[in-house]
Design a protein around this motif. Structure first.
Motif, PDB file in Angstrom:
ATOM      1  N   MET A   1      60.687  33.661  45.191  1.00  0.00           N
ATOM      2  CA  MET A   1      59.240  33.762  44.986  1.00  0.00           C
ATOM      3  C   MET A   1      58.918  33.597  43.496  1.00  0.00           C
ATOM      4  SD  MET A   1      56.778  36.970  45.900  1.00  0.00           S
ATOM      5  CE  MET A   1      55.088  37.022  45.337  1.00  0.00           C
ATOM      6  N   PRO A   2      57.956  32.726  43.173  1.00  0.00           N
ATOM      7  CA  PRO A   2      57.614  32.530  41.756  1.00  0.00           C
ATOM      8  C   PRO A   2      57.097  33.821  41.114  1.00  0.00           C
ATOM      9  CG  PRO A   2      56.524  30.890  43.155  1.00  0.00           C
ATOM     10  CD  PRO A   2      57.130  31.918  44.063  1.00  0.00           C
ATOM     11  N   VAL A   3      57.459  34.030  39.837  1.00  0.00           N
ATOM     12  CA  VAL A   3      56.921  35.171  39.097  1.00  0.00           C
ATOM     13  C   VAL A   3      55.925  34.678  38.055  1.00  0.00           C
ATOM     14  CG1 VAL A   3      58.981  36.575  39.453  1.00  0.00           C
ATOM     15  CG2 VAL A   3      58.770  35.219  37.369  1.00  0.00           C
ATOM     16  N   TRP A   4      54.978  35.521  37.743  1.00  0.00           N
ATOM     17  CA  TRP A   4      53.884  35.143  36.850  1.00  0.00           C
ATOM     18  C   TRP A   4      53.625  36.238  35.830  1.00  0.00           C
ATOM     19  CZ3 TRP A   4      52.622  30.250  38.088  1.00  0.00           C
ATOM     20  CH2 TRP A   4      52.837  29.820  39.397  1.00  0.00           C
ATOM     21  N   ILE A   5      53.061  35.849  34.695  1.00  0.00           N
ATOM     22  CA  ILE A   5      52.553  36.829  33.730  1.00  0.00           C
ATOM     23  C   ILE A   5      51.058  36.566  33.559  1.00  0.00           C
ATOM     24  CG2 ILE A   5      52.607  37.642  31.337  1.00  0.00           C
ATOM     25  CD1 ILE A   5      55.558  36.980  31.214  1.00  0.00           C
ATOM     26  N   ASP A   6      50.265  37.601  33.729  1.00  0.00           N
ATOM     27  CA  ASP A   6      48.834  37.494  33.428  1.00  0.00           C
ATOM     28  C   ASP A   6      48.657  37.902  31.967  1.00  0.00           C
ATOM     29  OD1 ASP A   6      46.123  37.542  33.209  1.00  0.00           O
ATOM     30  OD2 ASP A   6      45.766  38.724  35.031  1.00  0.00           O
ATOM     31  N   THR A   7      48.415  36.901  31.109  1.00  0.00           N
ATOM     32  CA  THR A   7      48.415  37.151  29.660  1.00  0.00           C
ATOM     33  C   THR A   7      47.099  37.688  29.122  1.00  0.00           C
ATOM     34  OG1 THR A   7      47.757  34.870  29.130  1.00  0.00           O
ATOM     35  CG2 THR A   7      50.129  35.339  29.240  1.00  0.00           C
ATOM     36  N   HIS A   8      46.099  37.855  29.996  1.00  0.00           N
ATOM     37  CA  HIS A   8      44.813  38.352  29.479  1.00  0.00           C
ATOM     38  C   HIS A   8      44.055  39.034  30.604  1.00  0.00           C
ATOM     39  CE1 HIS A   8      41.596  37.858  26.246  1.00  0.00           C
ATOM     40  NE2 HIS A   8      40.933  38.428  27.252  1.00  0.00           N
ATOM     41  N   VAL A   9      44.025  40.357  30.552  1.00  0.00           N
ATOM     42  CA  VAL A   9      43.388  41.097  31.630  1.00  0.00           C
ATOM     43  C   VAL A   9      42.736  42.354  31.056  1.00  0.00           C
ATOM     44  CG1 VAL A   9      45.508  42.351  32.217  1.00  0.00           C
ATOM     45  CG2 VAL A   9      43.808  41.928  34.001  1.00  0.00           C
ATOM     46  N   HIS A  10      41.668  42.792  31.697  1.00  0.00           N
ATOM     47  CA  HIS A  10      40.963  44.021  31.272  1.00  0.00           C
ATOM     48  C   HIS A  10      41.059  45.040  32.405  1.00  0.00           C
ATOM     49  CE1 HIS A  10      39.196  42.048  27.710  1.00  0.00           C
ATOM     50  NE2 HIS A  10      39.133  40.978  28.474  1.00  0.00           N
ATOM     51  N   LEU A  11      42.256  45.587  32.575  1.00  0.00           N
ATOM     52  CA  LEU A  11      42.479  46.510  33.699  1.00  0.00           C
ATOM     53  C   LEU A  11      41.889  47.892  33.471  1.00  0.00           C
ATOM     54  CD1 LEU A  11      46.108  45.452  34.551  1.00  0.00           C
ATOM     55  CD2 LEU A  11      44.201  45.454  36.174  1.00  0.00           C
ATOM     56  N   ASP A  12      41.535  48.185  32.212  1.00  0.00           N
ATOM     57  CA  ASP A  12      40.887  49.476  31.939  1.00  0.00           C
ATOM     58  C   ASP A  12      39.384  49.400  32.212  1.00  0.00           C
ATOM     59  OD1 ASP A  12      40.915  47.631  29.768  1.00  0.00           O
ATOM     60  OD2 ASP A  12      40.214  49.194  28.404  1.00  0.00           O
ATOM     61  N   ASP A  13      38.900  48.230  32.599  1.00  0.00           N
ATOM     62  CA  ASP A  13      37.477  48.064  32.881  1.00  0.00           C
ATOM     63  C   ASP A  13      37.064  48.986  34.040  1.00  0.00           C
ATOM     64  OD1 ASP A  13      35.205  45.744  32.258  1.00  0.00           O
ATOM     65  OD2 ASP A  13      35.057  46.598  34.287  1.00  0.00           O
ATOM     66  N   PRO A  14      35.854  49.568  33.932  1.00  0.00           N
ATOM     67  CA  PRO A  14      35.372  50.436  35.018  1.00  0.00           C
ATOM     68  C   PRO A  14      35.333  49.735  36.385  1.00  0.00           C
ATOM     69  CG  PRO A  14      33.936  50.628  33.102  1.00  0.00           C
ATOM     70  CD  PRO A  14      34.944  49.556  32.779  1.00  0.00           C
ATOM     71  N   ALA A  15      35.326  48.412  36.399  1.00  0.00           N
ATOM     72  CA  ALA A  15      35.342  47.672  37.672  1.00  0.00           C
ATOM     73  C   ALA A  15      36.573  48.022  38.510  1.00  0.00           C
ATOM     74  CB  ALA A  15      35.303  46.171  37.409  1.00  0.00           C
ATOM     75  N   PHE A  16      37.610  48.593  37.857  1.00  0.00           N
ATOM     76  CA  PHE A  16      38.837  48.938  38.589  1.00  0.00           C
ATOM     77  C   PHE A  16      39.008  50.443  38.788  1.00  0.00           C
ATOM     78  CE2 PHE A  16      39.935  44.846  36.432  1.00  0.00           C
ATOM     79  CZ  PHE A  16      40.010  44.074  37.576  1.00  0.00           C
ATOM     80  N   ASP A  17      38.019  51.224  38.391  1.00  0.00           N
ATOM     81  CA  ASP A  17      38.188  52.681  38.448  1.00  0.00           C
ATOM     82  C   ASP A  17      38.455  53.183  39.868  1.00  0.00           C
ATOM     83  OD1 ASP A  17      37.984  52.975  35.751  1.00  0.00           O
ATOM     84  OD2 ASP A  17      35.958  53.835  35.739  1.00  0.00           O
ATOM     85  N   ALA A  18      37.828  52.548  40.853  1.00  0.00           N
ATOM     86  CA  ALA A  18      37.924  53.073  42.219  1.00  0.00           C
ATOM     87  C   ALA A  18      39.254  52.734  42.896  1.00  0.00           C
ATOM     88  CB  ALA A  18      36.764  52.533  43.057  1.00  0.00           C
ATOM     89  N   ASP A  19      39.901  51.638  42.458  1.00  0.00           N
ATOM     90  CA  ASP A  19      41.087  51.184  43.219  1.00  0.00           C
ATOM     91  C   ASP A  19      42.146  50.534  42.337  1.00  0.00           C
ATOM     92  OD1 ASP A  19      39.680  48.932  42.523  1.00  0.00           O
ATOM     93  OD2 ASP A  19      39.790  47.975  44.495  1.00  0.00           O
ATOM     94  N   ARG A  20      42.311  51.039  41.103  1.00  0.00           N
ATOM     95  CA  ARG A  20      43.235  50.410  40.152  1.00  0.00           C
ATOM     96  C   ARG A  20      44.659  50.329  40.712  1.00  0.00           C
ATOM     97  NH1 ARG A  20      41.341  52.918  36.241  1.00  0.00           N
ATOM     98  NH2 ARG A  20      40.006  51.272  35.420  1.00  0.00           N
ATOM     99  N   GLY A  21      45.097  51.377  41.377  1.00  0.00           N
ATOM    100  CA  GLY A  21      46.459  51.402  41.929  1.00  0.00           C
ATOM    101  C   GLY A  21      46.659  50.293  42.949  1.00  0.00           C
ATOM    102  N   THR A  22      45.662  50.093  43.792  1.00  0.00           N
ATOM    103  CA  THR A  22      45.724  49.050  44.824  1.00  0.00           C
ATOM    104  C   THR A  22      45.757  47.672  44.185  1.00  0.00           C
ATOM    105  OG1 THR A  22      44.362  50.530  46.141  1.00  0.00           O
ATOM    106  CG2 THR A  22      44.588  48.284  46.957  1.00  0.00           C
ATOM    107  N   VAL A  23      44.935  47.496  43.142  1.00  0.00           N
ATOM    108  CA  VAL A  23      44.869  46.208  42.433  1.00  0.00           C
ATOM    109  C   VAL A  23      46.225  45.887  41.799  1.00  0.00           C
ATOM    110  CG1 VAL A  23      43.856  45.099  40.377  1.00  0.00           C
ATOM    111  CG2 VAL A  23      42.372  46.253  42.044  1.00  0.00           C
ATOM    112  N   LEU A  24      46.854  46.886  41.189  1.00  0.00           N
ATOM    113  CA  LEU A  24      48.156  46.676  40.553  1.00  0.00           C
ATOM    114  C   LEU A  24      49.233  46.385  41.600  1.00  0.00           C
ATOM    115  CD1 LEU A  24      47.991  49.416  37.780  1.00  0.00           C
ATOM    116  CD2 LEU A  24      48.036  46.941  37.440  1.00  0.00           C
TER     117      LEU A  24
END
Ligand SMILES: [Zn+2]
Length: 269
Positions: free
Chosen positions: A1-24
């Motif tokens: 399976m190909p692996v990837w690096i996301d080189t630019h992300v704003h995971l601390d954004d409030p848009a992820f507050d409700a489900d950050r664990g699921t997103v990760l």
């Protein structure tokens, strides 16, 4: 399976507050082994550091975005320098010029980007560049600095001239959701000039949703989708594009040793 690096992300954004664990978890399941979170203003430095402390697969940058150049001061620069000394920050950014939305005065933006370029250079770190409607001006800044750190041109959206600068100076070019959109054929033409070895992938999540992704929120899992869609622009297959962009990003941000999760098989030479 190909692996990837996301080189630019704003995971601390409030848009992820409700489900950050699921997103990760979804990013992990999509093959995203490493993410670079961008701490783009002092308040985000705190949330970025807190996030990186909890998640060993999240690296981070720190800097002052041109849209927040009004927060720039000697004290801000001091605080940033202190964090550069005391944390495992992988780049200064995102920094740059943005004249697209009537932000802080031009002189302030220019001072902030110059001082931070010098900080990156002195610290031996790359700089992540944000540029919107300021291409001529940012090229002037680059040309007038006596020396530059390695540059990563985030969410590249430039002309052939900017691409030529990137090629000539060996800058890395961030390719993300913008390039996947139907209306972006001119951008894809410019991107195709850039050698595949200078490309890194990014989502800019929660922003810049790629074409075909439903909902208003982008997530790091879509970096896999971006990689699958964009590989043929450089006429390489997806596994090769995954390996190339992952190695380029890992080298640029110094993630190779720090990232036990990535098996870069055969890339150690
Ligand atoms: Zn960003």
């Amino acid at each position: 399976m190909p692996v990837w690096i996301d080189t630019h992300v704003h995971l601390d954004d409030p848009a992820f507050d409700a489900d950050r664990g699921t997103v990760l978890a979804a990013a992990g399941a999509a093959g995203v082994k490493w993410m670079v979170n961008v701490g783009y203003r002092p308040i985000a430095w705190k949330t970025t550091l807190a996030l990186a402390e909890r998640h060993p697969d999240i690296a981070f940058t720190l800097g002052l975005h041109p849209g927040h150049a009004d927060e720039f001061s000697a004290a801000t620069l001091d605080a940033l320098s202190g964090l550069v000394e005391s944390t495992p920050v992988v780049a200064i950014g995102e920094i740059g010029l943005d004249f697209s939305r009537g932000g802080p005065p031009r002189a302030l933006q220019e001072d902030a980007v110059r001082q931070q370029l010098r900080l990156a250079l002195a610290a031996g770190l790359p700089a992540v560049i944000h540029q919107r409607q300021a291409e001529v001006e940012i090229l002037t800044v680059f040309a007038s600095e006596p020396a530059l750190p390695p540059l990563i041109l985030h969410s590249f959206d430039g002309s052939a001239r900017y691409a030529d600068f990137a090629i000539e100076h060996g800058c890395l070019v961030g390719v993300g959701g913008l390039a996947t959109r139907q209306g972006s054929s001119a951008l894809r033409e410019v991107l195709a000039r850039i050698p595949a070895g200078q490309v890194v992938l990014e989502t800019d999540a929660p922003f810049l949703v790629p074409a075909g992704v439903r909902g208003g929120r982008n997530t790091p899992a879509s970096v896999a989708l971006i990689g699958q869609r964009m590989a043929n622009l450089w006429t390489v297959d997806v596994p090769e594009f995954s390996a190339m962009t992952t190695k380029t990003a890992a080298d640029a941000f110094g993630l190779v040793d720090a990232c036990p999760l990535i098996d870069l098989g055969g890339s150690s030479g």
